[in-house]
Design an enzyme around this catalytic site. Structure first.
Site, PDB file in Angstrom:
ATOM      1  N   HIS A 374       0.747  -1.236  -0.256  1.00 32.36           N
ATOM      2  CA  HIS A 374       0.087   0.137   0.107  1.00 32.36           C
ATOM      3  C   HIS A 374       0.888   1.236  -0.007  1.00 32.36           C
ATOM      4  O   HIS A 374       0.490   2.398   0.101  1.00 32.36           O
ATOM      5  CB  HIS A 374      -0.823  -0.190   1.136  1.00 32.36           C
ATOM      6  CG  HIS A 374      -2.102  -0.918   1.017  1.00 32.36           C
ATOM      7  ND1 HIS A 374      -3.458  -0.539   0.515  1.00 32.36           N
ATOM      8  CD2 HIS A 374      -2.369  -2.000   1.424  1.00 32.36           C
ATOM      9  CE1 HIS A 374      -4.186  -1.705   0.477  1.00 32.36           C
ATOM     10  NE2 HIS A 374      -3.465  -2.353   0.973  1.00 32.36           N
ATOM     11  N   LYS A 562      -8.954  13.459   5.537  1.00 31.34           N
ATOM     12  CA  LYS A 562      -8.267  12.194   5.492  1.00 31.34           C
ATOM     13  C   LYS A 562      -7.061  12.354   6.474  1.00 31.34           C
ATOM     14  O   LYS A 562      -7.005  13.463   6.893  1.00 31.34           O
ATOM     15  CB  LYS A 562      -7.523  12.126   3.974  1.00 31.34           C
ATOM     16  CG  LYS A 562      -6.515  13.310   3.408  1.00 31.34           C
ATOM     17  CD  LYS A 562      -6.341  13.297   2.024  1.00 31.34           C
ATOM     18  CE  LYS A 562      -7.151  13.296   1.008  1.00 31.34           C
ATOM     19  NZ  LYS A 562      -7.192  12.179   0.129  1.00 31.34           N
ATOM     20  N   ARG A 563      -6.447  11.233   6.477  1.00 34.79           N
ATOM     21  CA  ARG A 563      -5.291  11.320   7.464  1.00 34.79           C
ATOM     22  C   ARG A 563      -4.261  12.506   7.441  1.00 34.79           C
ATOM     23  O   ARG A 563      -4.228  12.478   6.288  1.00 34.79           O
ATOM     24  CB  ARG A 563      -4.687  10.060   7.528  1.00 34.79           C
ATOM     25  CG  ARG A 563      -3.607  10.025   8.487  1.00 34.79           C
ATOM     26  CD  ARG A 563      -2.898   8.162   8.392  1.00 34.79           C
ATOM     27  NE  ARG A 563      -2.614   7.902   6.953  1.00 34.79           N
ATOM     28  CZ  ARG A 563      -1.520   7.824   6.635  1.00 34.79           C
ATOM     29  NH1 ARG A 563      -0.581   8.139   7.222  1.00 34.79           N
ATOM     30  NH2 ARG A 563      -0.956   7.156   5.245  1.00 34.79           N
ATOM     31  N   LYS A 568       0.228  14.049   1.938  1.00 35.31           N
ATOM     32  CA  LYS A 568      -1.324  14.680   1.593  1.00 35.31           C
ATOM     33  C   LYS A 568      -1.372  16.019   1.332  1.00 35.31           C
ATOM     34  O   LYS A 568      -2.491  16.374   0.783  1.00 35.31           O
ATOM     35  CB  LYS A 568      -2.264  14.005   2.454  1.00 35.31           C
ATOM     36  CG  LYS A 568      -1.952  12.258   2.626  1.00 35.31           C
ATOM     37  CD  LYS A 568      -3.231  11.792   3.526  1.00 35.31           C
ATOM     38  CE  LYS A 568      -2.967  10.401   3.558  1.00 35.31           C
ATOM     39  NZ  LYS A 568      -3.294   9.756   2.164  1.00 35.31           N
ATOM     40  N   THR A 670      -8.802   6.055  -1.732  1.00 42.24           N
ATOM     41  CA  THR A 670     -10.242   5.812  -1.992  1.00 42.24           C
ATOM     42  C   THR A 670     -11.271   6.786  -1.468  1.00 42.24           C
ATOM     43  O   THR A 670     -12.417   6.563  -2.091  1.00 42.24           O
ATOM     44  CB  THR A 670     -10.690   4.444  -0.911  1.00 42.24           C
ATOM     45  OG1 THR A 670     -10.281   4.824   0.369  1.00 42.24           O
ATOM     46  CG2 THR A 670      -9.899   3.171  -1.626  1.00 42.24           C
TER      47      THR A 670
END
Length: 850
Positions: A374, A562-563, A568, A670
């Site tokens: 991942h 998101k995290r 990110k 996702t």
């Protein structure tokens, strides 16, 4: 195809053509009343919502139980190959609404409760989100379990039953504070079944003695033994009466056999010992910034794989005499490196417990196990100190060393004299056990989770392995369950789709493509806009209640949830907001498309920079939201304690999906798929599954900017990036960067010094300054598109229409067919409409790194 514009009533419907549970409204109502009386022994009129929820869940559990028993009996009769999906996380969210939908009982239940004066929607929040995961890894695993059951495939999830989950996030004075996520308040979960008769002993520490009496045996002695007790959570298939299970292991000890006064001990010490043992499954991801936390993580990971594999082999041997049949009857899948110890553990079971020789056990292990990678981030490619593994898991350490020695010899035959290559591929090197290398060596299949991610693995991070065993590497792009993220989370949109094209898309998500015909239908676009506005209104009410902030529902709802992680690039989003704010302050007459920027996500407790980013977002929010000079054209909100239930509220309301990771860093994503399926328009880099989203939706229906993956990788490998040059040449960047430390924010000058230094003095690792100008320009184009509402609704519609490719039904069917070779028939995800997605399937010949 004709779309009936007169049917857009937007009321949630039960999908016709399916076979829901055979209960009438009256039967359901009476069963609920009887169940409530039996559980609580008081009039329904005096009940709390929590008591009503408990009775409703118990009633559903009875229905599910019957299907679970029937499913197990049928599987025992047919003996299909079974999948065991090992994951350290399963982010289930609430299950009541999902179970009602999958049983075909949501409308029946809602009407039955309404006759009793109860609103179903008022009971749904009474369920706690299960604290079994954190981010995309765990939610992906949950989606896959849903698809496995919906497709009628035999299988199980295998995870840990965390008592407190990760943590509950609270924002106090802009800072993240962590509190125990006490989701198991009464130490029970309404959906689970405890199976104490199937508990497994897991061993730690001790010594290993070799015994030779004609045949060499290894005896593990003086170990500490912890009992793993399984709790099975049913996974309900979509209206097919199939129920699979998620098996969660809990570390438990029965202290009734311990003598309080033995060897000077008292009862307090025995109870302390019990608490110490059971702490093994207290928390998801213990803080690993210190040795004790690292040791606990390793102990957790072995607990998961040892209990799971012992249970799998025990179940197999009850029904089969020949161990050679194991790969034909069991597929064990490793979801990332956390369960990589499954490789030596299966070898231990086959060698020590089953008496096989190495040459028999190793081929069975490799043929049974498969592995999903991942990440390419070095910190996420786990390693463990050899000394720690040897001390905690002495027999496993011996097996890892043997696997390393044997694979090293094979590599020597393939690459004689190429010590650098062999060392780079070693499982044990520099005093560390490389878990990804162990997983690759012990698996017959290794897959990435988006096409670009798989190519980067093959060309960069794992190029030596891919060159050595190219047939082992494949790609399976991630997916999400449309039943959860559209049918359940956005029922008004689902009803609108049903009215337009019928309900067949629920079982065959490729048929969502039929919606594309409505792109020129003003009536449908207006109905779509009405659904989105209503969802925004619900989210606005939540924001007002939780953050005491009024937001404009006609503004652009721009969501970045998101995290929290540097790659990110929540910070890039902040930089754009600061630029917008600076422009509005500099020109009081300036008018922009109003924007509401919505953030959510948790930072790991030990991740200092991510926690500082949360503080920065909240500090910026306070400044903007209280500045009357900008006339409410900007709002910024950080929603605390982001989880599945909050995502189900935000995603249907979002206009814009922020997917702006540094290209090459995000494996797939996702969240991008969930937003797409709910009609949000993506702004993002060509990273992860964004590339395939662009191919599916069309390049005109997504907003792309930034460096390519190749350009990023070239900078990492060749150097040449000069962030200070960008800082000095772009006045906007200089202003924003300086504002971090020059008193612009009402905090101390050192509060955001870390971000300032990372940009100018530490190389700007994630290329925020480089991508800033392109990001701002693209945001301006996006805002202009939003001002043309008919165009904007068309963008959203086409994203919904072409999101069927990203159903986890398609993903899981690929796993089942291509990797696990399931012996039972696999219902293909678009079998009723072959070829509908041929034009959307990613082109293999395209250079995905460009």
């Amino acid at each position: 195809m004709l779309i009936n514009s007169n049917l857009y009533n937007c009321e949630p419907l039960t999908a016709p053509g399916t076979k829901p549970e055979a209960l009438s409204v009256t039967e359901f109502r009476d069963s609920f009343v009887h169940k409530f009386a039996a559980m609580h022994g008081k009039p329904l009129s005096t009940a709390t919502d929590g008591e009503k929820f408990a009775a409703l869940a118990a009633l559903l559990r009875e229905i599910i139980s019957k299907n679970l028993i029937t499913t197990r009996q049928e599987r025992a009769r047919t003996d299909p190959k079974q999948v065991y999906y090992l994951s350290i996380e399963f982010l289930l969210g609430r299950l009541l609404a999902t179970n009602l939908v999958n049983l075909g009982l949501r409308e029946t239940c809602a009407e039955a409760l309404s006759q009793l004066g109860i609103q179903l929607d008022s009971l749904l929040p009474e369920e706690e989100d299960a604290g079994l995961g954190n981010g995309g890894l765990g939610r992906l695993a949950a989606c896959y379990l849903d698809s496995m059951a919906a497709l009628g495939l035999a299988g199980h999830g295998c995870g840990l039953r965390y008592r407190y989950g990760l943590f509950e996030q609270k924002i106090i004075n802009g800072y993240q504070h962590e509190y125990p996520d006490n989701w198991l308040q009464d130490r029970s979960y309404v959906w689970e079944y405890r199976r104490p008769d199937e508990q497994i002993a897991v061993r730690y520490g001790g010594t290993v003695r070799m015994q030779t009496n004609g045949k060499t045996r290894f005896l593990h002695e003086n170990y500490e033994q912890v009992m793993a007790v399984p709790y099975d959570v049913p996974v309900v298939g979509f209206q097919n009466k199939i129920v699979n299970t998620l098996r969660l292991w809990s570390a438990e000890i029965d202290i009734s056999h311990y003598t309080c006064c033995r060897q000077g001990a008292d009862c307090n010490s025995v109870i302390d010992y019990k608490h110490g043992v059971e702490a093994l499954t207290d928390l998801l991801y213990p803080d690993d910034t210190h040795y004790e936390g690292q040791l606990l993580r390793l102990k957790q990971q072995y607990f998961l794989v040892s209990a799971s594999l012992q249970s799998i082999v025990r179940s197999f041997r009850l029904n089969h005499d020949a161990l050679r049949l194991l790969p034909a009857k069991a597929a064990i899948h490793i979801n990332d490196t956390h369960p990589a110890l499954a490789v030596p553990e299966l070898m231990r079971i086959l060698l020590d417990d089953c008496g096989l020789g190495w040459d028999e056990a190793w081929p069975l292990t490799v043929a049974t196990i498969s592995y999903t990678n991942h990440t390419i981030l070095p910190e996420a490619l786990e390693t463990w100190p050899v000394t720690m593994v040897a001390q905690l898991l002495p027999r496993i350490h011996m097996l890892i060393q043997e696997i390393n020695e044997r694979t090293g010899r094979e590599l020597w035959h393939t690459y004689p004299g190429d010590w650098d290559r062999i060392r780079a591929m070693s499982i044990v090197a520099d005093g560390q056990v490389h878990m990804a290398h162990l997983a690759i060596a012990g698996s017959h299949s290794v897959n990435g989770v988006a096409r670009i991610h798989t190519e980067i693995l093959k060309q960069s991070v794992m190029r030596n392995f891919a060159a050595c065993t190219p047939d082992k590497f494949t790609n399976v792009t991630n997916g999400i369950t449309h039943r959860r993220w559209l049918l359940t989370a956005n029922p008004r949109l689902a009803a609108l789709i049903n009215d337009a094209i019928g309900p067949d898309w629920i079982k065959t998500p490729a048929k969502l493509a039929e919606l594309a015909a409505a792109a020129s239908d003003p009536g449908f676009l207006a109905a779509l806009a009405a659904v989105k506005l209503d969802n925004k209104r619900q989210l606005a009410r939540y924001i007002k209640a939780k953050n005491n902030l009024t937001v404009d529902i006609n503004s652009i709802f721009d969501s970045h949830i998101k995290r929290m992680h540097a790659y990110k690039r929540q910070f890039l989003n902040v930089m754009h907001i600061m630029d917008l704010y600076n422009r509005l302050r500099a020109d009081p007459a300036l008018t922009i498309a109003p924007r509401t920027f919505i953030f959510g996500g948790k930072a790991a407790p030990g991740y200092y920079k991510a926690k500082k980013t949360i503080k920065l977002i909240n500090t910026l929010a306070d400044k903007i939201n209280n500045d009357p000079a900008i006339r409410d054209q900007l709002k910024v909100v950080f929603l605390e304690n982001y989880n599945v239930s909050l995502a189900e509220l935000i995603i249907p309301a979002a206009d814009v999906s922020e997917q702006i990771s540094t290209a090459s860093r995000e494996a797939s994503g996702t969240g991008n798929m969930k937003f797409m399926m709910n009609g949000a328009v993506t702004i993002g880099t060509l990273d992860g599954a964004n590339i395939e989203i662009r191919e599916a939706a069309g390049a005109d229906n997504i907003f792309v900017f930034g460096l390519s993956a190749n350009e990023v990788l070239d900078y990492y490998q060749q150097g040449g990036y000069n962030p200070r040059e960008l800082y000095t040449s772009d006045p906007r960047l200089k202003t924003i960067t300086d504002q971090l430390v020059n008193g612009f924010f009402p905090v101390g000058p050192e509060e955001f010094r870390l971000h300032y230094d990372d940009l100018l003095h530490h190389g700007d690792e994630y290329f925020l300054l480089q991508d800033f100008a392109g990001y701002v320009d693209t945001q301006n184009r996006l805002a202009a598109a939003y001002c043309d509402q008919q165009r904007w609704q068309r963008l959203g519609l086409l994203n919904i229409a072409y999101s069927g490719w990203f159903s986890s039904d398609r993903t899981f069917a690929e796993y089942a067919t291509d990797i696990w070779q399931l012996t039972e028939p696999v219902p293909f995800w678009n079998q009723d409409q072959p070829g509908i997605y041929d034009q959307l399937r990613p082109l293999a010949r395209q250079d995905v790194l460009c």
